[in-house]
Motif scaffolding. Structure first.
Motif, PDB file in Angstrom:
ATOM      1  N   GLU A   1      -3.986  16.421  -6.825  1.00  0.00           N
ATOM      2  CA  GLU A   1      -5.162  17.019  -7.461  1.00  0.00           C
ATOM      3  C   GLU A   1      -6.313  16.023  -7.543  1.00  0.00           C
ATOM      4  N   LEU A   2      -5.993  14.760  -7.846  1.00  0.00           N
ATOM      5  CA  LEU A   2      -7.040  13.743  -7.910  1.00  0.00           C
ATOM      6  C   LEU A   2      -7.667  13.517  -6.541  1.00  0.00           C
ATOM      7  N   VAL A   3      -6.821  13.461  -5.503  1.00  0.00           N
ATOM      8  CA  VAL A   3      -7.337  13.275  -4.147  1.00  0.00           C
ATOM      9  C   VAL A   3      -8.211  14.461  -3.752  1.00  0.00           C
ATOM     10  N   SER A   4      -7.764  15.667  -4.029  1.00  0.00           N
ATOM     11  CA  SER A   4      -8.546  16.858  -3.692  1.00  0.00           C
ATOM     12  C   SER A   4      -9.886  16.860  -4.435  1.00  0.00           C
TER      13      SER A   4
ATOM     14  N   GLY B   1       3.364   0.931   1.290  1.00  0.00           N
ATOM     15  CA  GLY B   1       3.363   1.174  -0.145  1.00  0.00           C
ATOM     16  C   GLY B   1       2.889   2.573  -0.480  1.00  0.00           C
ATOM     17  N   GLY B   2       2.894   2.887  -1.782  1.00  0.00           N
ATOM     18  CA  GLY B   2       2.564   4.236  -2.228  1.00  0.00           C
ATOM     19  C   GLY B   2       1.197   4.707  -1.780  1.00  0.00           C
ATOM     20  N   GLY B   3       0.225   3.780  -1.711  1.00  0.00           N
ATOM     21  CA  GLY B   3      -1.122   4.158  -1.313  1.00  0.00           C
ATOM     22  C   GLY B   3      -1.232   4.620   0.124  1.00  0.00           C
ATOM     23  N   SER B   4      -0.222   4.314   0.945  1.00  0.00           N
ATOM     24  CA  SER B   4      -0.271   4.733   2.353  1.00  0.00           C
ATOM     25  C   SER B   4      -0.165   6.244   2.509  1.00  0.00           C
ATOM     26  N   ALA B   5       0.243   6.957   1.456  1.00  0.00           N
ATOM     27  CA  ALA B   5       0.343   8.416   1.510  1.00  0.00           C
ATOM     28  C   ALA B   5      -0.960   9.105   1.141  1.00  0.00           C
ATOM     29  N   ASN B   6      -1.988   8.339   0.773  1.00  0.00           N
ATOM     30  CA  ASN B   6      -3.258   8.903   0.337  1.00  0.00           C
ATOM     31  C   ASN B   6      -4.171   9.105   1.547  1.00  0.00           C
ATOM     32  N   ALA B   7      -4.228  10.327   2.059  1.00  0.00           N
ATOM     33  CA  ALA B   7      -4.961  10.615   3.294  1.00  0.00           C
ATOM     34  C   ALA B   7      -6.451  10.333   3.138  1.00  0.00           C
ATOM     35  N   TYR B   8      -7.021  10.652   1.964  1.00  0.00           N
ATOM     36  CA  TYR B   8      -8.454  10.406   1.759  1.00  0.00           C
ATOM     37  C   TYR B   8      -8.763   8.916   1.823  1.00  0.00           C
ATOM     38  N   LEU B   9      -7.969   8.104   1.124  1.00  0.00           N
ATOM     39  CA  LEU B   9      -8.208   6.665   1.106  1.00  0.00           C
ATOM     40  C   LEU B   9      -7.961   6.055   2.482  1.00  0.00           C
ATOM     41  N   ASN B  10      -6.952   6.547   3.201  1.00  0.00           N
ATOM     42  CA  ASN B  10      -6.694   6.042   4.550  1.00  0.00           C
ATOM     43  C   ASN B  10      -7.882   6.293   5.471  1.00  0.00           C
TER      44      ASN B  10
ATOM     45  N   LEU C   1     -11.787   0.453  12.122  1.00  0.00           N
ATOM     46  CA  LEU C   1     -10.554   0.074  12.789  1.00  0.00           C
ATOM     47  C   LEU C   1      -9.531   1.197  12.606  1.00  0.00           C
ATOM     48  N   PRO C   2      -8.614   1.347  13.555  1.00  0.00           N
ATOM     49  CA  PRO C   2      -7.531   2.303  13.316  1.00  0.00           C
ATOM     50  C   PRO C   2      -6.658   1.855  12.156  1.00  0.00           C
ATOM     51  N   VAL C   3      -6.206   2.808  11.376  1.00  0.00           N
ATOM     52  CA  VAL C   3      -5.294   2.559  10.260  1.00  0.00           C
ATOM     53  C   VAL C   3      -3.937   3.126  10.630  1.00  0.00           C
ATOM     54  N   TYR C   4      -2.896   2.345  10.401  1.00  0.00           N
ATOM     55  CA  TYR C   4      -1.524   2.823  10.578  1.00  0.00           C
ATOM     56  C   TYR C   4      -0.887   2.853   9.194  1.00  0.00           C
ATOM     57  N   ALA C   5      -0.572   4.045   8.723  1.00  0.00           N
ATOM     58  CA  ALA C   5      -0.148   4.253   7.345  1.00  0.00           C
ATOM     59  C   ALA C   5       1.336   4.542   7.260  1.00  0.00           C
ATOM     60  N   GLY C   6       2.039   3.735   6.493  1.00  0.00           N
ATOM     61  CA  GLY C   6       3.452   3.925   6.255  1.00  0.00           C
ATOM     62  C   GLY C   6       4.252   2.715   6.714  1.00  0.00           C
ATOM     63  N   PRO C   7       5.463   2.619   6.210  1.00  0.00           N
ATOM     64  CA  PRO C   7       6.149   3.535   5.290  1.00  0.00           C
ATOM     65  C   PRO C   7       5.715   3.333   3.832  1.00  0.00           C
ATOM     66  N   THR C   8       5.958   4.368   3.017  1.00  0.00           N
ATOM     67  CA  THR C   8       5.550   4.299   1.616  1.00  0.00           C
ATOM     68  C   THR C   8       6.415   3.340   0.812  1.00  0.00           C
TER      69      THR C   8
ATOM     70  N   ASP D   1       7.962   7.704   9.960  1.00  0.00           N
ATOM     71  CA  ASP D   1       6.753   8.311  10.516  1.00  0.00           C
ATOM     72  C   ASP D   1       5.555   7.457  10.110  1.00  0.00           C
ATOM     73  N   ILE D   2       4.954   6.788  11.080  1.00  0.00           N
ATOM     74  CA  ILE D   2       3.778   5.965  10.831  1.00  0.00           C
ATOM     75  C   ILE D   2       2.560   6.751  11.317  1.00  0.00           C
ATOM     76  N   LYS D   3       1.670   7.096  10.415  1.00  0.00           N
ATOM     77  CA  LYS D   3       0.524   7.929  10.755  1.00  0.00           C
ATOM     78  C   LYS D   3      -0.632   7.068  11.259  1.00  0.00           C
ATOM     79  N   GLU D   4      -1.228   7.474  12.366  1.00  0.00           N
ATOM     80  CA  GLU D   4      -2.408   6.793  12.903  1.00  0.00           C
ATOM     81  C   GLU D   4      -3.654   7.534  12.414  1.00  0.00           C
ATOM     82  N   VAL D   5      -4.588   6.787  11.842  1.00  0.00           N
ATOM     83  CA  VAL D   5      -5.837   7.366  11.350  1.00  0.00           C
ATOM     84  C   VAL D   5      -6.974   6.624  12.052  1.00  0.00           C
ATOM     85  N   LEU D   6      -7.774   7.352  12.819  1.00  0.00           N
ATOM     86  CA  LEU D   6      -8.853   6.736  13.581  1.00  0.00           C
ATOM     87  C   LEU D   6     -10.179   6.878  12.819  1.00  0.00           C
TER      88      LEU D   6
END
Length: 478
Positions: free
Chosen positions: A326-329, A412-421, A430-437, A470-475
Motif C-alpha cells: 500500500e505504501l509503494v502504491s 535484502g528486503g528492499g530488493s522486492a520494492n519495484a518502485y524503489l528499484n 545503470l541496470p539494477v539486478y534485484a534479489g534475492p530478498t 529469481d533475479i529481476k533485471e530493471v533497466l
C-alpha cells in the motif's frame, strides 16, 4: 540431499531463523522456521537491546528447525554491527546492551579532537572506518565517561553476535567482519589497534584475538543441546549482516556495485585493499572487513528505516498499519501526480527523530521544496531521495576507486520494492539486478556450506545463488 544448515539472521527490527540445504541439482533451498520482532527499549535512561529476549529467540529458532524435521548440522549467527556487551570475570554481563540509536555518543568526536586525543583524520587513516556518531569507539568513550566502573570490571568485550555465540557454545571470540565496524581494528593489520586503544584510554586486554569467518567455535553447550533437542557445530559466518549480505550478491563481473537494502542501505563494492585516503575520508566511505580478508568499501545510507517509521506513524484508527504494498502504491500515485521533492538521506536528523513524517516535511520546507501532505507523498520523498543518494554514492565511488560500475545489485528486503528499484535504475542510469530478498541469511548459509565442503568456494556459491533464485533485471528509463 546434503546436510542442513541454520542461519540465525537478526536485524535491528526483526530476526529470522532460516534452514538452508542444497538439493540434488545443486540448487539452494531455504525454509524459514521462525521469525521474531526486535527493537530498542528505554532502560536506565538509554535505548537498549533486549539481549535476553534475543537469546530466547535464537533458542526458539533452533528448536523450531528440529521440530519441523529440519535439524541442522551447523548454525551461524549474524546481526547488525557496532553494538556490544562487556563480561566480568565470571562471564556476567556488565550493564545494558545500549543500542546505536542512543544519544550517549553526542559530542564524543568533538571532545576527542578538542583535547588532542585523536582527530577523525588520524582515526580514519588507521582504521578506514567512516564517521558515524554511534561508532563503537565513541560508544566505549561514552561508557567510560558515564560508567567507568564497568570498564574497570570488564574481562571480555563481545559484539552482539559474539555474545550470542558464547551463549550457544561457551567460546568467546571476536569475529573479524563485525569487529571491523568498531573503528578499533587496523585497516591493514586486520587486528585490534593497540596504540589506538591506548590513545582512547580503553583496556586492551578485554579485546580477544580476531577470528575469521568460516572457522568453527565448537559445538552447542550440553545444556543448550538438551533444550533444543540436538547438537550442532557453531560456525562463524560473516557475523556482520552486511558482510553476509554482500556474499550473496550474484555478480556478473568485477565492476558491480552492491546494495544491501534493509533498515540501513549499505552501498559499495568489494576491494582487495582498503582505501584510506583523505578524499575517501571526506566522502565518508568505510572499509569494513569482509569474507576471506577482503574489504567492503561502502557508505551507510539511512535506508528503509525512514519508511519503516513512516509506516508506524500512519496507523489507521483501528491501530492497523498500511501494508508495504500500500505504501509503494501510494508513492507511485504521488509520483504519477507529479509530486517531486528530495531530502538528504544521509542527514543524521533522520537517525532517531520524534516523528519521521514531521522530519521529512521539515527537511523539505528547509530546502524550499514542496512539502508532502499525504502519506503517499512522504513515501515518494523517501524512496526518491534514497535513489538519488544511491546515484550520488555510485558516482563518488567511481572516482575514489577509479572504477566504472556496470550495474547495481540489490539484495535484502528492499530488493522486492519495484518502485524503489526502478527509481534507482533511473537515478544511477545503470541496470539494477534485484534479489534475492534473503541475502543476509544466504550469505550466512553459504559460509557454513563452504566450511562443510558442500560448496567449493565463494564463486561456486554465488553461481548456485544465481541459478536458484529469481533475479529481476530493471533497466533505466525516463
Amino acid at each position: 540431499m546434503a546436510s542442513r544448515h541454520l542461519a540465525i539472521d537478526i536485524g535491528a527490527s526483526s530476526g529470522r531463523a532460516i534452514v538452508g540445504e542444497l538439493d540434488e541439482q545443486g540448487r539452494l533451498r531455504l525454509t524459514e522456521v521462525h521469525r521474531f520482532e526486535n527493537g530498542l527499549l528505554r532502560r536506565n535512561g538509554h535505548l537498549c537491546w533486549d539481549i535476553d529476549a534475543l537469546w530466547e529467540s535464537v533458542l526458539h529458532g533452533l528448536t523450531a528447525a528440529h521440530e519441523q524435521g529440519l535439524t541442522p548440522t551447523t548454525v551461524g549467527i549474524d546481526t547488525w554491527g557496532v553494538d556490544f556487551v562487556l563480561l566480568d570475570a565470571q562471564d556476567r554481563r556488565l550493564g545494558d546492551a545500549v543500542g546505536y540509536r542512543d544519544a550517549r555518543t553526542q559530542g564524543v568526536r568533538e571532545e576527542l579532537e578538542r583535547t588532542g586525543a585523536l582527530t577523525f583524520q588520524e582515526h580514519y587513516a588507521r582504521t578506514g572506518i567512516q564517521y558515524q556518531p554511534f561508532n563503537t569507539a565513541y560508544q566505549l568513550c561514552a561508557l567510560k565517561r558515564e560508567h567507568l566502573e564497568q570498564l574497570a570490571a570488564a574481562h571480555a568485550f563481545l559484539m552482539v553476535p559474539d555474545y550470542l555465540n558464547f551463549l550457544l557454545c561457551g567460546e568467546k571470540a571476536n569475529e573479524y567482519t563485525n569487529a571491523s565496524t568498531t573503528a578499533l581494528v587496523g585497516a591493514t593489520s586486520r587486528d585490534w589497534d593497540r596504540e589506538l586503544l591506548g590513545r582512547l584510554g580503553l583496556p586492551a586486554d578485554i579485546f580477544l584475538p580476531v577470528r575469521m569467518p568460516g572457522c568453527s567455535l565448537g559445538h552447542l553447550r550440553p545444556d543448550v543441546a538438551r533444550r533444543v533437542g540436538f547438537d550442532a557445530e557453531v560456525v562463524l559466518p560473516a557475523t556482520h549482516d552486511t558482510g553476509s549480505a554482500f556474499l550473496a550478491v550474484p555478480t556478473r563481473d568485477d565492476h558491480a556495485a552492491f546494495l544491501s537494502s534493509g533498515t540501513w542501505s549499505l552501498l559499495g563494492t568489494e576491494l582487495a585493499a582498503p582505501v584510506t585516503t583523505p578524499s575517501s575520508a571526506a566522502a565518508n566511505f568505510t572499509n569494513e572487513g569482509g569474507y576471506q580478508a577482503r574489504y567492503r568499501y561502502l557508505k551507510n545510507i539511512m535506508g528503509l528505516w525512514m519508511i519503516q517509521c513512516v509506516r508506524h506513524e500512519s496507523a489507521r484508527p483501528d491501530g492497523t498499519l498500511p501494508s508495504w504494498g500500500e505504501l509503494v502504491s501510494a508513492a507511485e500515485f504521488a509520483h504519477r501526480q507529479g509530486f517531486r521533492a528530495l531530502v538528504d538521506a544521509e542527514d543524521t536528523r533522520f537517525l532517531s527523530p520524534r516523528s519521521m513524517v514531521a522530519e521529512v516535511r521539515a527537511a523539505c520546507s528547509d530546502a524550499g521544496q514542496p512539502v508532502p501532505a499525504t502519506t503517499g507523498e512522504v513515501a515518494c520523498v523517501v524512496y526518491d531521495s534514497l535513489a538519488a543518494d544511491y546515484a550520488r554514492t555510485v558516482h563518488q565511488m567511481e572516482g575514489l576507486t577509479d572504477t566504472s560500475f556496470t550495474s547495481v545489485n540489490i539484495v535484502g528486503g528492499g530488493s522486492a520494492n519495484a518502485y524503489l528499484n526502478q527509481a534507482t535504475a533511473n537515478a544511477c542510469n545503470l541496470p539494477v539486478y534485484a534479489g534475492p530478498t534473503e541475502g543476509t541469511a544466504l550469505g550466512n548459509l553459504i559460509v557454513q556450506m563452504i566450511h562443510a565442503g558442500e560448496l567449493e568456494d565463494l564463486a561456486s556459491a554465488r553461481a548456485a545463488i544465481a541459478s536458484s533464485f529469481d533475479i529481476k533485471e530493471v533497466l533505466p528509463h525516463e
